[in-house]
Scaffold this motif. Structure first.
Motif, PDB file in Angstrom:
ATOM      1  N   ARG A  62      19.435   5.850  -7.230  1.00  0.00           N
ATOM      2  CA  ARG A  62      18.572   6.867  -6.607  1.00  0.00           C
ATOM      3  C   ARG A  62      17.445   7.161  -7.601  1.00  0.00           C
ATOM      4  NH1 ARG A  62      18.113   9.074  -1.826  1.00  0.00           N
ATOM      5  NH2 ARG A  62      17.385  11.232  -1.742  1.00  0.00           N
ATOM      6  N   LEU A  63      16.227   7.004  -7.126  1.00  0.00           N
ATOM      7  CA  LEU A  63      15.071   7.192  -8.000  1.00  0.00           C
ATOM      8  C   LEU A  63      14.410   8.533  -7.706  1.00  0.00           C
ATOM      9  CD1 LEU A  63      13.568   3.614  -7.539  1.00  0.00           C
ATOM     10  CD2 LEU A  63      14.935   4.419  -9.463  1.00  0.00           C
ATOM     11  N   THR A  64      13.764   9.101  -8.714  1.00  0.00           N
ATOM     12  CA  THR A  64      13.028  10.358  -8.493  1.00  0.00           C
ATOM     13  C   THR A  64      11.540  10.057  -8.409  1.00  0.00           C
ATOM     14  OG1 THR A  64      12.619  10.821 -10.817  1.00  0.00           O
ATOM     15  CG2 THR A  64      14.710  11.585  -9.916  1.00  0.00           C
ATOM     16  N   THR A  65      10.800  11.023  -7.840  1.00  0.00           N
ATOM     17  CA  THR A  65       9.346  10.877  -7.707  1.00  0.00           C
ATOM     18  C   THR A  65       8.713  10.597  -9.078  1.00  0.00           C
ATOM     19  OG1 THR A  65       9.427  12.515  -5.958  1.00  0.00           O
ATOM     20  CG2 THR A  65       7.268  11.989  -6.835  1.00  0.00           C
ATOM     21  N   ARG A  66       9.213  11.347 -10.079  1.00  0.00           N
ATOM     22  CA  ARG A  66       8.660  11.225 -11.413  1.00  0.00           C
ATOM     23  C   ARG A  66       8.851   9.811 -11.955  1.00  0.00           C
ATOM     24  NH1 ARG A  66      10.834  15.820 -15.293  1.00  0.00           N
ATOM     25  NH2 ARG A  66       9.820  15.280 -17.253  1.00  0.00           N
ATOM     26  N   ASP A 110       0.842  -1.194   0.000  1.00  0.00           N
ATOM     27  CA  ASP A 110       0.000   0.000   0.000  1.00  0.00           C
ATOM     28  C   ASP A 110       0.876   1.242   0.000  1.00  0.00           C
ATOM     29  OD1 ASP A 110       0.936   0.370   2.583  1.00  0.00           O
ATOM     30  OD2 ASP A 110      -0.819  -0.591   3.491  1.00  0.00           O
ATOM     31  N   SER A 111       0.243   2.395   0.140  1.00  0.00           N
ATOM     32  CA  SER A 111       0.991   3.639  -0.007  1.00  0.00           C
ATOM     33  C   SER A 111       2.043   3.797   1.086  1.00  0.00           C
ATOM     34  CB  SER A 111       0.030   4.834   0.002  1.00  0.00           C
ATOM     35  OG  SER A 111      -0.747   4.816   1.181  1.00  0.00           O
ATOM     36  N   LEU A 112       1.847   3.125   2.241  1.00  0.00           N
ATOM     37  CA  LEU A 112       2.838   3.228   3.313  1.00  0.00           C
ATOM     38  C   LEU A 112       4.044   2.321   3.063  1.00  0.00           C
ATOM     39  CD1 LEU A 112       0.682   3.425   6.568  1.00  0.00           C
ATOM     40  CD2 LEU A 112       1.614   5.270   5.177  1.00  0.00           C
ATOM     41  N   GLN A 172       6.937  11.559   0.816  1.00  0.00           N
ATOM     42  CA  GLN A 172       7.635  10.344   1.258  1.00  0.00           C
ATOM     43  C   GLN A 172       8.960  10.192   0.545  1.00  0.00           C
ATOM     44  OE1 GLN A 172       5.100   6.916   0.735  1.00  0.00           O
ATOM     45  NE2 GLN A 172       5.437   6.439   2.879  1.00  0.00           N
ATOM     46  N   MET A 173       8.945  10.458  -0.761  1.00  0.00           N
ATOM     47  CA  MET A 173      10.184  10.349  -1.525  1.00  0.00           C
ATOM     48  C   MET A 173      11.211  11.335  -1.008  1.00  0.00           C
ATOM     49  SD  MET A 173      10.164   7.935  -3.754  1.00  0.00           S
ATOM     50  CE  MET A 173      11.442   8.352  -4.942  1.00  0.00           C
ATOM     51  N   VAL A 185       9.351   7.029 -10.153  1.00  0.00           N
ATOM     52  CA  VAL A 185       8.565   6.087  -9.355  1.00  0.00           C
ATOM     53  C   VAL A 185       7.108   6.123  -9.799  1.00  0.00           C
ATOM     54  CG1 VAL A 185       7.671   5.648  -7.039  1.00  0.00           C
ATOM     55  CG2 VAL A 185      10.090   6.166  -7.370  1.00  0.00           C
ATOM     56  N   ARG A 186       6.647   7.358 -10.021  1.00  0.00           N
ATOM     57  CA  ARG A 186       5.242   7.577 -10.358  1.00  0.00           C
ATOM     58  C   ARG A 186       4.917   6.959 -11.734  1.00  0.00           C
ATOM     59  NH1 ARG A 186      -0.150   9.212  -9.596  1.00  0.00           N
ATOM     60  NH2 ARG A 186      -0.679   9.212 -11.778  1.00  0.00           N
ATOM     61  N   LEU A 235       8.004   8.986   8.040  1.00  0.00           N
ATOM     62  CA  LEU A 235       6.659   8.433   7.860  1.00  0.00           C
ATOM     63  C   LEU A 235       5.648   9.212   8.692  1.00  0.00           C
ATOM     64  CD1 LEU A 235       4.844   6.135   6.754  1.00  0.00           C
ATOM     65  CD2 LEU A 235       5.353   4.891   8.858  1.00  0.00           C
ATOM     66  N   PHE A 292       1.315  13.019  -0.537  1.00  0.00           N
ATOM     67  CA  PHE A 292       1.919  12.028   0.342  1.00  0.00           C
ATOM     68  C   PHE A 292       3.134  11.363  -0.299  1.00  0.00           C
ATOM     69  CE2 PHE A 292       1.966   7.773   2.344  1.00  0.00           C
ATOM     70  CZ  PHE A 292       2.132   8.176   3.651  1.00  0.00           C
ATOM     71  N   MET A 293       2.950  10.906  -1.537  1.00  0.00           N
ATOM     72  CA  MET A 293       4.042  10.161  -2.171  1.00  0.00           C
ATOM     73  C   MET A 293       5.270  11.032  -2.438  1.00  0.00           C
ATOM     74  SD  MET A 293       4.045   7.842  -5.489  1.00  0.00           S
ATOM     75  CE  MET A 293       4.887   9.184  -6.273  1.00  0.00           C
ATOM     76  N   ARG A 304      12.414  10.190   2.575  1.00  0.00           N
ATOM     77  CA  ARG A 304      12.613   8.744   2.779  1.00  0.00           C
ATOM     78  C   ARG A 304      13.846   8.446   3.618  1.00  0.00           C
ATOM     79  NH1 ARG A 304      14.378   7.661  -3.510  1.00  0.00           N
ATOM     80  NH2 ARG A 304      14.846   9.859  -3.669  1.00  0.00           N
ATOM     81  N   ILE A 318      10.748   1.043  -2.195  1.00  0.00           N
ATOM     82  CA  ILE A 318      11.630   1.917  -2.965  1.00  0.00           C
ATOM     83  C   ILE A 318      13.001   2.016  -2.280  1.00  0.00           C
ATOM     84  CG2 ILE A 318      11.950   4.280  -3.841  1.00  0.00           C
ATOM     85  CD1 ILE A 318       9.626   2.918  -5.202  1.00  0.00           C
ATOM     86  N   LEU A 319      12.957   2.257  -0.949  1.00  0.00           N
ATOM     87  CA  LEU A 319      14.192   2.397  -0.182  1.00  0.00           C
ATOM     88  C   LEU A 319      15.050   1.138  -0.282  1.00  0.00           C
ATOM     89  CD1 LEU A 319      13.333   4.251   3.142  1.00  0.00           C
ATOM     90  CD2 LEU A 319      15.226   4.733   1.590  1.00  0.00           C
ATOM     91  N   ILE A 337       7.009   3.017   0.056  1.00  0.00           N
ATOM     92  CA  ILE A 337       8.268   3.753   0.227  1.00  0.00           C
ATOM     93  C   ILE A 337       9.363   2.826   0.761  1.00  0.00           C
ATOM     94  CG2 ILE A 337       7.887   4.567   2.594  1.00  0.00           C
ATOM     95  CD1 ILE A 337       9.269   6.665  -0.300  1.00  0.00           C
ATOM     96  N   TRP A 387       4.992  15.317 -14.942  1.00  0.00           N
ATOM     97  CA  TRP A 387       5.543  13.971 -14.843  1.00  0.00           C
ATOM     98  C   TRP A 387       5.649  13.287 -16.210  1.00  0.00           C
ATOM     99  CZ3 TRP A 387       2.391  12.377  -9.912  1.00  0.00           C
ATOM    100  CH2 TRP A 387       3.144  12.699  -8.775  1.00  0.00           C
ATOM    101  N   GLU A 416      16.557   0.874  -3.694  1.00  0.00           N
ATOM    102  CA  GLU A 416      17.625   1.848  -3.871  1.00  0.00           C
ATOM    103  C   GLU A 416      18.925   1.378  -3.201  1.00  0.00           C
ATOM    104  OE1 GLU A 416      15.494   6.202  -4.455  1.00  0.00           O
ATOM    105  OE2 GLU A 416      16.100   5.617  -2.435  1.00  0.00           O
TER     106      GLU A 416
END
Lengths: 80, 388, 462
Positions: free
Chosen positions: A56-60, A38-40, C282-283, A62-63, C293, C278-279, C286, A46-47, A43, C122, A50
């Motif tokens: 190292r990944l960016t939000t873009r 889930d959304s929690l 979080q990124m 990952v999204r 969190l 949120f996401m 992290r 991802i960690l 991350i 994005w 990594e």
């Protein structure tokens, strides 16, 4: 790095992150297929990725991933 | 399973049309037809209007010349129909109770249309008022959506436009139009009560049906008295309530002692006079040329002058606003003023049992006297016409 | 013009019929004109605001997509988001001071426009080149009053099909069913609970504990029935024009914990915040581990609270949920260890968790429902016996208002846990009666059971 090798290492990371030893990761797997994904916990995944692949990944980035296959492709590109 | 799928409609327009047709058929068949109204809560005002009409139409003729009593609760509480008829069995006349709590002149007009479609059923109709000189009051009687809800069970589709047009406020017009289009909407509260308290409803209906056509004739009345009532000093206020007034009646009493602002009083008096005259003139026009006599009477108004009801300067006189016809009679305004004493009243507007016993005889005798003289005059004029 | 009126549905039937008579290339402009007319019936000056915001976002989207450098993309993105947020916050915070009305749907359409800007940033392929189609996205009248907040790619993809396709009979019938179901939930259940709440709210301290406790549960249940009812109508109306909006509710009180509940409650808003707040947070955080969190959850929940209005009450509402969510997230492992191993303990934990979740949500409603902290505190003291209860009971409330409360609470709760067992009953009904008979009966039920006080939607004000 070969796609198969990435997939094997991902399976290991998935099992540890989601605390489920029976998980087998496939290319077309999505968050909907894994109960604990889930959304929690996303991350944490991802960690872990990594750290394991030393990238190292960016939000873009990952999204933009739609399934595990995209994830594998992204790791292959970044770790190259 | 196959059958309903076979009957299913796929085209949205036809589906919508068929669904609406089902809805309208049920809405009209159950709620406009009066079928539901027979099972409505007998305590509610719309059901009282419906039941009055329904049972009056079921009632077998008395074989005598009948006198219909229109009016609101002030009339219903004040005249003991059964008692008077028993005591005057040989007069050839019988009183019929048609006064319904919470009604006004507009409803009396539609009730009369419903119980007397051919204008030949009654020898006379008694139409009460709370003062020929129209009083001031807090509310604007004409702009009351409840009126439409009370009338809904007895109105035919063709009568609705008149009721809707009578509202000045566009929102009320729209609401009334919706009620006219979808009669079930007016029964929502009643249906909820039926679903939640079915056994209580059944008991009430049994009681009402057992009373049959004469349910309104023998109302037991009330023993309470305003004897202990004391108005506060100055501009109203209530100092001492009679001990048996419930909280609702107390609140009403306080209302009656609160004077509306002069501006409101002027506006409401004018509006209420116009409203009363409009509908009473419609009743007069309806009976023009008929042999039914319309008797207007100022009935006992209050146990003592009430500030909220007090007439304002230049208040219109109903007698001047109404059409005078050969069959209209206005009883003198002082006919029942002697009853305007605390000991004859239950609360600020209703007579108690003591007052009722006196009023019943006073009104009954006056009406019969008028009918007898009118009858002679009519015979006389009839004879005159023959000779000329 | 509100959703719950005969006039609205008359206009809707005409407008939807005409929609399929309009040739494909005109449909976008037709629906845009319809949407603007719907908005104009509420306020003409604020329609101008909607048009201006749409045009600005359209331009900002192009600027982001066409900018050569990452830095300029970021500047355009940040500028666009900031402008929209200032607009919302300005009206939420400053509007009351200046006595301005809050523009209808601003919280919803500005979030749609922000989503568009972020998506374009994005992924440039999210850019919408057709201005009319773009303007339709924020203005689409079924979603303008209170959402649901649809995503731009989803909307545009569906619209490309709907703008050309002939009428989808099955989809339109789904729309009928959603509208009828929504009307029933709103008019037959939510508004009855609303009438009860209105009576107690005048002076809660005069009522006894039972009435107050029921009333506070009604806050949650009414909000659910009202908003889920609205959403069903909005989704149904959308379907008449070939657009399937995102769901807002998925049996929220079947959730075993409050974290799960927020994935099932006002979903189009919570998913929006998950993706765009949120996401990314979080990124960014992290590296901070658990502290990160907790920070992310807290910011996210406070944002949900303040989205409803910039007041202390909504701040407390958000903070309370932040606390609940943090505790839930941090105790996930021990809870799994304690209850997760056996089916019996799992079931017991789920059941008690569901009850606890409803209780926590209801407790938070003390902040949500009331206007001031003092009023919330008054309700809390009444509920916890810190204040002596009043003497008025059920019998002192008008019987047509108090009679149906318990039944309506039970019904609202039944639907809020996903209406278990309704499907098989529906199948039997479907087998016995053809669709037009079912809908005709539903209309009769709505007409004959709607109480007089029926009125506006709670979420229309946010």
């Amino acid at each position: 790095m070969q796609q198969d090798e990435i997939l094997a290492r991902l399976t290991e990371i998935f099992r540890k992150t989601f605390d489920d030893d029976r998980l087998t990761v496939t290319h077309d797997m999505t968050a909907a297929d894994v109960e604990a994904w889930d959304s929690l916990s996303h991350i944490n995944l991802i960690l872990a990725v990594e750290r394991a692949f030393e990238i190292r990944l960016t939000t873009r980035e990952v999204r933009a991933m739609k399934n595990v296959g995209d994830f594998v492709g992204l790791i292959a590109k970044k770790a190259a | 399973m196959a059958s309903s799928r076979f009957l299913a409609i796929r085209n949205p327009l036809w589906l919508l049309a068929a669904s609406l047709a089902v809805f309208l058929a049920l809405d009209n068949g159950i709620f406009r037809s009066g079928m539901y109204a027979r099972f409505a809560n007998t305590e509610t005002l719309p059901a009282q209007v419906f039941n009055t009409v329904h049972f009056e139409n079921l009632r077998p003729a008395t074989g005598k010349r009948e006198i219909f009593l229109a009016g609101a609760s002030t009339m219903h509480w004040a005249f003991w129909c059964k008692q008077y008829n028993l005591a005057h069995e040989n007069t050839g006349y019988a009183f019929v109770m048609g006064a319904i709590a919470g009604t006004n002149e507009e409803m009396w007009y539609y009730v009369l249309r419903a119980v007397d479609p051919d204008r030949d059923r009654y020898a006379a109709i008694v139409i009460p008022n709370a003062g020929y000189i129209v009083d001031s009051w807090h509310d604007d009687e004409a702009e009351n959506y409840d009126d439409a809800e009370m009338l809904a069970p007895i109105l035919s589709l063709s009568e609705w436009p008149g009721v809707i047009a009578n509202f000045q406020n566009p929102d009320l017009r729209w609401k009334a139009a919706l009620l006219a289009a979808f009669p079930s909407h007016g029964d929502a509260a009643d249906l909820q009560d039926l679903i939640l308290h079915p056994s209580l409803r059944a008991a009430r209906l049994r009681q009402r049906w057992a009373g049959g056509a004469f349910w309104l004739y023998d109302w037991p009345g009330t023993p309470g008295s305003m004897q202990d009532f004391r108005a506060g000093p100055g501009n109203g206020g209530v100092a001492v309530f009679p001990s048996d007034l419930n909280s609702f009646e107390r609140a009403n009493s306080i209302d009656e002692f609160t004077r509306p602002s002069p501006r409101d009083a002027a506006i409401n008096t004018a509006r209420n006079a116009q409203f009363q005259a409009f509908w009473l003139n419609k009743i007069i026009a309806r009976y023009a040329g008929s042999s039914t006599i319309l008797l207007f009477a100022q009935i006992p108004r209050w146990p003592m002058p009430l500030p909220a009801r007090g007439p304002i300067a230049g208040a219109p006189d109903l007698r001047q606003l109404l059409t005078h016809d050969v069959n209209t009679v206005f009883l003198p305004e002082d006919a029942f003023v002697s009853l305007e004493q605390p000991k004859y009243f239950h609360d600020t507007i209703h007579l108690n049992n003591v007052g009722r016993a006196i009023f019943t005889n006073l009104l009954g005798d006056q009406v019969l006297r008028v009918l007898e003289t009118q009858g002679q005059e009519a015979q006389g004029s009839h004879a005159q016409r023959k000779t000329t | 013009m509100g959703f719950v009126s005969v006039a609205f549905f008359l206009c809707l039937a005409l407008a939807a019929t005409a929609f399929y008579a309009v040739p494909g290339r005109w449909r976008t402009r037709y629906l845009l004109a319809l949407s603007y007319a719907f908005y104009a019936s509420w306020s003409l000056p604020y329609l101008l605001l909607l048009v201006l915001a749409s045009l600005a976002a359209f331009g900002a989207g192009r600027a982001i997509a066409h900018a050569a450098e990452e830095r300029s993309k970021k500047i355009f993105l940040a500028g666009g988001i900031a402008a929209l947020l200032v607009l919302v916050a300005g009206f939420k915070g400053g509007g009351e001071i200046k006595g301005l009305l809050f523009p209808l749907g601003l919280s919803y359409y500005s979030f749609k426009l922000i989503a568009y800007l972020v998506e374009v940033y994005w992924d440039e392929s999210a850019l919408q080149a057709d201005l009319a189609a773009f303007c339709l996205y924020p203005a689409f009248f079924p979603q303008i009053v209170s959402g649901p907040i649809q995503r731009p790619q989803d909307f545009f993809a569906q619209w490309r099909r709907a703008a050309r396709a002939p009428a989808d009979f099955a989809g339109i019938e789904d729309g009928f069913r959603l509208i009828l179901g929504g009307l029933m939930l709103k008019l037959l259940i939510a508004d009855r609970l609303g009438a009860f709440i209105a009576v107690v709210d005048v002076e809660p301290e005069r009522f006894n504990w039972g009435v107050n406790a029921a009333c506070i549960c009604c806050y949650t249940l009414q909000l659910y029935a009202d908003f889920a009812g609205y959403t069903n109508i909005a989704l149904g109306v959308g379907k008449l024009f070939g657009i399937t909006g995102p769901p807002n509710f998925n049996a929220p009180f079947a959730a075993a914990n409050i974290q799960d509940m927020w994935r099932r409650w006002h979903m189009s808003l919570t998913l929006w915040l998950t993706d765009y707040l949120f996401m990314p947070l979080q990124m960014a955080l992290r590296g901070l581990g658990r502290a990160g969190l907790v920070l992310c959850i807290t910011i996210n929940m406070v944002a949900i609270g303040l989205w409803h209005g910039l007041t202390l009450n909504f701040l407390c509402f958000g903070a309370f949920h932040a606390l609940c969510l943090n505790v839930t997230a941090l105790t996930a492992k021990p809870r799994k260890f304690l209850f997760g191993r056996r089916a019996v303990t799992r079931a017991a934990a789920h059941l008690s968790g569901a009850v606890l979740t409803f209780g926590l949500m209801t407790l938070s409603m003390l902040f949500f429902h009331t206007q001031t902290l003092g009023s919330a505190w008054l309700h809390f003291r009444l509920l916890t016996f810190l204040l002596p209860a009043g003497v008025l009971g059920w019998g002192d409330i008008r019987s047509d208002v108090s009679d149906p409360v318990i039944a309506c609470m039970a019904l609202a709760y039944y639907f809020s846990i996903g209406a278990p067992g309704l499907r098989p009953v529906g199948r039997v009904a479907g087998a016995l009666a053809p669709n037009w008979l079912q809908y005709g009966l539903a209309l009769l039920l709505i007409s004959a059971m709607t109480v007089e006080s029926a009125g506006g939607f709670i979420y229309g004000q946010f």
